[in-house]
Design a protein around this motif. Structure first.
Motif, mmCIF file in Angstrom:
data_model
loop_
_atom_site.group_PDB
_atom_site.id
_atom_site.type_symbol
_atom_site.label_atom_id
_atom_site.label_comp_id
_atom_site.label_asym_id
_atom_site.label_seq_id
_atom_site.Cartn_x
_atom_site.Cartn_y
_atom_site.Cartn_z
ATOM 1 N N MET A 19 44.297 58.062 18.166
ATOM 2 C CA MET A 19 43.714 56.744 17.930
ATOM 3 C C MET A 19 42.568 56.851 16.917
ATOM 4 O O MET A 19 41.684 57.698 17.055
ATOM 5 C CB MET A 19 43.189 56.151 19.237
ATOM 6 N N TRP A 21 39.936 54.342 14.123
ATOM 7 C CA TRP A 21 39.407 52.995 13.878
ATOM 8 C C TRP A 21 39.659 52.605 12.431
ATOM 9 O O TRP A 21 39.353 53.360 11.510
ATOM 10 C CB TRP A 21 37.915 52.932 14.187
ATOM 11 N N SER A 28 36.688 45.906 12.631
ATOM 12 C CA SER A 28 37.215 47.219 12.989
ATOM 13 C C SER A 28 38.147 47.092 14.182
ATOM 14 O O SER A 28 37.885 46.293 15.096
ATOM 15 C CB SER A 28 36.076 48.181 13.321
ATOM 16 N N PRO A 30 41.244 49.555 16.630
ATOM 17 C CA PRO A 30 41.878 50.855 16.838
ATOM 18 C C PRO A 30 43.389 50.790 16.600
ATOM 19 O O PRO A 30 44.032 49.766 16.871
ATOM 20 C CB PRO A 30 41.586 51.134 18.317
ATOM 21 N N GLU A 31 43.939 51.878 16.092
ATOM 22 C CA GLU A 31 45.378 51.992 15.949
ATOM 23 C C GLU A 31 45.748 53.466 15.845
ATOM 24 O O GLU A 31 44.893 54.321 15.610
ATOM 25 C CB GLU A 31 45.888 51.232 14.733
ATOM 26 N N GLU A 67 45.130 52.610 25.226
ATOM 27 C CA GLU A 67 45.758 53.659 24.418
ATOM 28 C C GLU A 67 47.147 53.934 24.992
ATOM 29 O O GLU A 67 47.333 54.853 25.794
ATOM 30 C CB GLU A 67 44.919 54.943 24.424
#
Length: 237
Positions: A19, A21, A28, A30-31, A67
C-alpha cells in the motif's frame, strides 16, 4: 517445486500489493503500488503456490477492508518462511526422513481429493478419493450392480470369470500361491479402506478431528489400491 521461482513470484506479489499513498488534485489516497490489475494477475499464480506450500492458508484469512490484500500478504510471508526454512526446521526438530507428497500419489486419489484438501476438509477429501476409486473400479470391470468391498471380492476372486462378472489379475499373476496371496491382500486392504476409512468419513465421524497427517496416510492407501487396480489385466468369460 522450483523454490527459487516460487520465492520470486511471492516477492513480486509483495512488491505489487504494497500500500502506498498517491496524491492527485491536492488529495492523498492509498492504493496498491502495482495497480489492481497487476496485483490480481499476480495473485492468480501466488494462490497456487500457497496451495502447494501451506494448503490450509485460506482458513487463517481475516478480512481487512482498509487493506484488502493484507491477509494474502501475510499468507505469502508465511509461505516464504516455510520455503526458506523447511529443510532446516525438519532437520532440527526431527529425523531427516522422506516426506510423502500428496500430489505424487495416484491421480485417482489426488485429483478427487485436491480441492477439498486445499480447503482443509481432510476427511471429506479422503472420502472423495474412495468414491473415485470405487467408480474407476466399476469402469474397469464394466459393472454397476456391485460396489466397494463386494466389488473387490468378486473382481479378485480365484473363480473363473462368468457372464457379467469379469476378474482382475495383477501384473505377473500366474495363478500360483504367491499370486493368490497378492489377490487376497488387495481384497483385505480394500475391505479395511471401505470399513475403517470410507464409512466413518461418510458419516462425519472423522470430519473436524482428522489430522492432516492421518488423512495423508489414509489417502496413501487409496493411492496404493488405485495403482494395483489400474495395472490389472481384465479377464472376461
Amino acid at each position: 517445486m522450483n523454490n527459487d521461482w516460487a520465492l520470486s513470484k511471492l516477492d513480486e506479489f509483495l512488491a505489487l500489493s504494497e500500500m502506498v499513498w498517491r496524491t492527485q488534485s491536492g488529495s492523498s489516497f492509498p492504493e496498491v503500488a502495482g495497480g489492481v490489475t497487476a496485483v490480481t494477475q499476480s495473485a492468480q499464480v501466488v494462490e497456487k503456490i500457497l496451495d502447494r506450500v501451506t494448503p490450509a492458508w485460506r482458513k487463517s484469512l481475516v478480512n481487512d477492508d482498509y487493506e484488502p490484500w493484507q491477509p494474502t500478504r501475510l499468507a505469502v510471508m508465511r509461505a516464504q518462511s516455510e520455503i526458506r526454512n523447511s529443510a532446516e526446521v525438519a532437520q532440527m526438530l526431527g529425523e531427516d526422513a522422506p516426506a510423502m507428497r500428496a500430489d505424487a500419489m495416484h491421480r485417482w486419489a489426488w485429483d478427487a481429493a485436491r480441492s477439498l484438501w486445499q480447503s482443509g476438509h481432510f476427511g471429506e477429501a479422503v472420502r472423495a478419493a474412495t468414491v473415485k476409486l470405487n467408480a474407476e473400479m466399476q469402469n474397469k470391470v464394466g459393472r454397476r450392480d456391485v460396489s466397494e468391498t463386494a466389488l473387490f471380492q468378486q473382481a479378485f476372486s480365484a473363480d473363473a470369470p462368468s457372464q457379467g462378472s469379469a476378474r482382475l489379475r495383477p501384473v505377473g499373476d500366474d495363478g500360483g500361491k504367491t499370486a493368490l496371496s497378492v489377490r487376497r491382500g488387495i481384497v483385505s486392504l480394500a475391505e479395511g479402506l471401505f470399513a475403517a476409512v470410507r464409512n466413518p468419513a461418510s458419516h462425519d465421524v472423522s470430519e473436524g478431528i482428522l489430522s492432516e497427517q492421518i488423512a495423508l496416510e489414509q489417502l496413501a492407501l487409496v493411492s496404493l489400491l488405485a495403482r494395483w487396480v489400474e495395472g490389472c489385466t481384465v479377464v472376461r468369460e
